[in-house]
Design a protein around this motif. Structure first.
Motif, PDB file in Angstrom:
ATOM      1  N   ALA A  69       0.827  -1.205   0.000  1.00 16.35           N
ATOM      2  CA  ALA A  69       0.000   0.000   0.000  1.00 16.35           C
ATOM      3  C   ALA A  69       0.865   1.259   0.000  1.00 16.35           C
ATOM      4  CB  ALA A  69      -0.923  -0.005   1.223  1.00 16.35           C
ATOM      5  N   THR A  70       1.976   1.233   0.742  1.00 12.95           N
ATOM      6  CA  THR A  70       2.877   2.383   0.787  1.00 12.95           C
ATOM      7  C   THR A  70       3.524   2.622  -0.570  1.00 12.95           C
ATOM      8  OG1 THR A  70       3.329   1.938   3.122  1.00 12.95           O
ATOM      9  CG2 THR A  70       4.850   3.386   1.978  1.00 12.95           C
ATOM     10  N   CYS A  71       3.991   1.537  -1.205  1.00 11.33           N
ATOM     11  CA  CYS A  71       4.633   1.679  -2.514  1.00 11.33           C
ATOM     12  C   CYS A  71       3.649   2.216  -3.557  1.00 11.33           C
ATOM     13  CB  CYS A  71       5.182   0.330  -2.971  1.00 11.33           C
ATOM     14  SG  CYS A  71       6.779  -0.085  -2.247  1.00 11.33           S
ATOM     15  N   VAL A  72       2.438   1.671  -3.569  1.00  8.94           N
ATOM     16  CA  VAL A  72       1.449   2.109  -4.553  1.00  8.94           C
ATOM     17  C   VAL A  72       1.070   3.571  -4.334  1.00  8.94           C
ATOM     18  CG1 VAL A  72      -0.933   1.795  -5.314  1.00  8.94           C
ATOM     19  CG2 VAL A  72       0.533  -0.188  -4.980  1.00  8.94           C
ATOM     20  N   PHE A 321       4.299  -4.914  -6.818  1.00  9.05           N
ATOM     21  CA  PHE A 321       4.151  -6.192  -6.123  1.00  9.05           C
ATOM     22  C   PHE A 321       5.500  -6.886  -5.974  1.00  9.05           C
ATOM     23  CE2 PHE A 321       3.635 -10.796  -6.271  1.00  9.05           C
ATOM     24  CZ  PHE A 321       2.756 -11.012  -5.226  1.00  9.05           C
ATOM     25  N   PHE A 322       6.252  -6.972  -7.084  1.00  3.38           N
ATOM     26  CA  PHE A 322       7.545  -7.660  -7.032  1.00  3.38           C
ATOM     27  C   PHE A 322       8.571  -6.873  -6.226  1.00  3.38           C
ATOM     28  CE2 PHE A 322       5.750  -9.804 -10.782  1.00  3.38           C
ATOM     29  CZ  PHE A 322       6.004 -11.116 -10.424  1.00  3.38           C
ATOM     30  N   ILE A 323       8.524  -5.545  -6.310  1.00  3.72           N
ATOM     31  CA  ILE A 323       9.457  -4.740  -5.536  1.00  3.72           C
ATOM     32  C   ILE A 323       9.188  -4.856  -4.047  1.00  3.72           C
ATOM     33  CG2 ILE A 323      10.062  -2.332  -4.998  1.00  3.72           C
ATOM     34  CD1 ILE A 323       9.978  -1.737  -7.928  1.00  3.72           C
ATOM     35  N   VAL A 328      11.233  -8.631   0.689  1.00  8.08           N
ATOM     36  CA  VAL A 328      10.779  -9.074   2.005  1.00  8.08           C
ATOM     37  C   VAL A 328      11.026 -10.565   2.182  1.00  8.08           C
ATOM     38  CG1 VAL A 328       8.749  -9.405   3.462  1.00  8.08           C
ATOM     39  CG2 VAL A 328       9.094  -7.233   2.295  1.00  8.08           C
ATOM     40  N   VAL A 329      10.711 -11.345   1.141  1.00  7.18           N
ATOM     41  CA  VAL A 329      10.844 -12.804   1.236  1.00  7.18           C
ATOM     42  C   VAL A 329      12.301 -13.241   1.121  1.00  7.18           C
ATOM     43  CG1 VAL A 329      10.239 -14.979   0.110  1.00  7.18           C
ATOM     44  CG2 VAL A 329       8.511 -13.198   0.384  1.00  7.18           C
ATOM     45  N   VAL A 330      13.049 -12.616   0.199  1.00  7.69           N
ATOM     46  CA  VAL A 330      14.404 -13.078  -0.097  1.00  7.69           C
ATOM     47  C   VAL A 330      15.431 -12.516   0.883  1.00  7.69           C
ATOM     48  CG1 VAL A 330      16.216 -13.112  -1.858  1.00  7.69           C
ATOM     49  CG2 VAL A 330      13.826 -13.375  -2.528  1.00  7.69           C
ATOM     50  N   ILE A 331      15.253 -11.262   1.311  1.00  9.06           N
ATOM     51  CA  ILE A 331      16.273 -10.612   2.134  1.00  9.06           C
ATOM     52  C   ILE A 331      15.827 -10.442   3.578  1.00  9.06           C
ATOM     53  CG2 ILE A 331      17.664  -8.523   2.415  1.00  9.06           C
ATOM     54  CD1 ILE A 331      17.458  -8.099  -0.602  1.00  9.06           C
ATOM     55  N   TYR A 332      14.671  -9.798   3.771  1.00  6.46           N
ATOM     56  CA  TYR A 332      14.289  -9.414   5.131  1.00  6.46           C
ATOM     57  C   TYR A 332      13.998 -10.622   6.019  1.00  6.46           C
ATOM     58  CZ  TYR A 332      11.733  -7.387   9.023  1.00  6.46           C
ATOM     59  OH  TYR A 332      11.313  -7.051  10.273  1.00  6.46           O
ATOM     60  N   GLN A 333      13.191 -11.560   5.534  1.00  9.60           N
ATOM     61  CA  GLN A 333      12.807 -12.706   6.374  1.00  9.60           C
ATOM     62  C   GLN A 333      13.993 -13.576   6.775  1.00  9.60           C
ATOM     63  OE1 GLN A 333       9.505 -14.844   4.664  1.00  9.60           O
ATOM     64  NE2 GLN A 333       8.030 -13.298   5.320  1.00  9.60           N
ATOM     65  N   PRO A 334      14.950 -13.910   5.873  1.00 10.50           N
ATOM     66  CA  PRO A 334      16.136 -14.646   6.343  1.00 10.50           C
ATOM     67  C   PRO A 334      16.946 -13.876   7.374  1.00 10.50           C
ATOM     68  CG  PRO A 334      15.925 -14.837   3.964  1.00 10.50           C
ATOM     69  CD  PRO A 334      14.916 -13.832   4.397  1.00 10.50           C
TER      70      PRO A 334
END
Length: 374
Positions: A69-72, A321-323, A328-334
């Motif tokens: 929502a913030t990005c959009v 969506f991809f940004i 979040v999935v690839v960098i932040y969560q690990p």
């Protein structure tokens, strides 16, 4: 409140509401499917799990929904040159960013509350469904597949008629092969005991084989099968203080015994108990910090997403969506999960779980500084 900031806040809320509904729905159904595959729950019983997996789905969906929502919102704001217009009037872009923390801070507290609700009420609710509906789940599974597999036993039925199982074979497994038992019976019935995590099998006219013996029973034989129930509880400041006090008392007793050179079986037992309680303390401390770090990530991720959206000036939903979700999935969560495992093992302090939030916050503030300066 100016008209621009009011419009930003409204757009942010609308985009967030729609996104969190979609994301939470997907997560809820995926969690229900996971529980169904893990416990072999038939479709008719899955509806009972819906209210209990909802807190987990909503709190997990908060992060991605707020970032999206913030990005959009801010991407469209920058792409329409409204950001340049604001800066040309001598107004700092930071004045347009206050809706982000104003919207994210309440979500942080709500996310922490949902975390406790999921760990307490949600987990207990799922277990109550698995225990309370154990006989119905078993009957429907046997009717569909003819076999009910669990770690401690395997139940096979040739035919299921109402609440009767015909041509029953029960394999009770064990780590010691000499203690494995096989029970066959002409018919059987499943029952549950209220308040107990067990499934009772009433077998009639059969035989028992295993452990070097065999005998027949022409009447009735009852076997109790355990149900796998995971116990969870919400971690609070009070529980952390209680466990810290317990570890401190044990440490003091052990230190006094060492000073008096009193060692023996009792000291070894207390030492072992101290190690167990210390590991439990590390786990509680980690979960306590993780609850608030995970909830606060709503704010930190939004602070990072807003300047990225302004710099890239993206308006289409697919790119946003991809940004949003890939980093979040690839960098932040690990980065967030790795310190959790290390802290629970006692390798690093419990507050290390804030590392990912601190890194995201630093990068977000640096990007905000670039926007203000240039």
């Amino acid at each position: 409140m100016s008209a621009v900031t009011r419009a930003l806040l409204i757009e942010l809320f609308k985009a967030f509401a729609v996104t969190v509904f979609v994301v939470a729905s997907i997560l809820m159904f995926s969690d229900i499917i996971k529980e169904a595959q893990l416990h072999d729950i038939p479709g008719a019983q899955l509806v009972h799990l819906v209210p209990f997996v909802l807190p987990f789905a909503v709190k997990t969906g908060f992060h991605g929904a707020l970032v999206f929502a913030t990005c959009v919102t801010y991407g469209r704001f920058a792409a329409s040159n409204e950001l340049l217009a604001i800066k040309s009037m001598g107004i700092s872009p930071l004045a347009m960013l206050w809706p982000v923390p104003a919207f994210a801070l309440p979500l942080t507290w709500c996310c922490a509350w949902l975390h406790d609700l999921d760990a307490d009420w949600g987990a207990q609710g799922v277990q109550s469904v698995l225990v309370g509906q154990a006989d119905r789940i078993a009957y429907e599974t046997l009717q569909q597949h003819g076999v009910l597999k669990r770690p401690a036993y395997t139940l096979v039925a040739r035919e299921t008629a109402d609440r009767k199982l015909l041509g029953v074979t029960l394999f009770c497994s064990s780590t010691d092969k000499n203690r494995e038992v096989t029970i066959t019976a002409q018919e059987a019935e499943l029952q549950t005991t209220p308040g107990k995590a067990e499934l009772r099998v009433v077998l009639r006219n059969g035989s028992v084989t295993g452990g070097g013996f065999r005998f027949d029973f022409p009447d009735v034989m009852e076997e109790t099968l355990p149900l796998t129930v995971a116990s969870t509880e919400a971690v609070s400041w009070a529980s952390l203080q209680r466990q810290s006090k317990k570890v401190a008392e044990l440490k003091k007793v052990l230190r006094d015994a060492e000073l008096r050179a009193e060692r023996g079986p009792i000291w070894d037992s207390m030492r072992e108990q101290f190690n167990v309680e210390r590991k439990h303390l590390a786990k509680i401390e980690t979960q306590f910090h993780y609850k608030w770090a995970n909830a606060s990530s709503c704010l930190f991720l939004a602070v990072l997403a807003a300047p990225i959206a302004m710099l890239l000036r993206l308006t289409d939903y697919t790119t946003n969506f991809f940004i949003c979700f890939l980093p979040v999935v690839v960098i932040y969560q690990p980065l967030q999960r790795a310190p959790v495992h290390l802290a629970e093992a006692g390798i690093v302090p419990g507050f290390s779980v804030w590392f990912a939030d601190a890194l995201v916050g630093i990068v977000g503030l640096w990007l905000l500084r670039r926007i203000v300066q240039h």
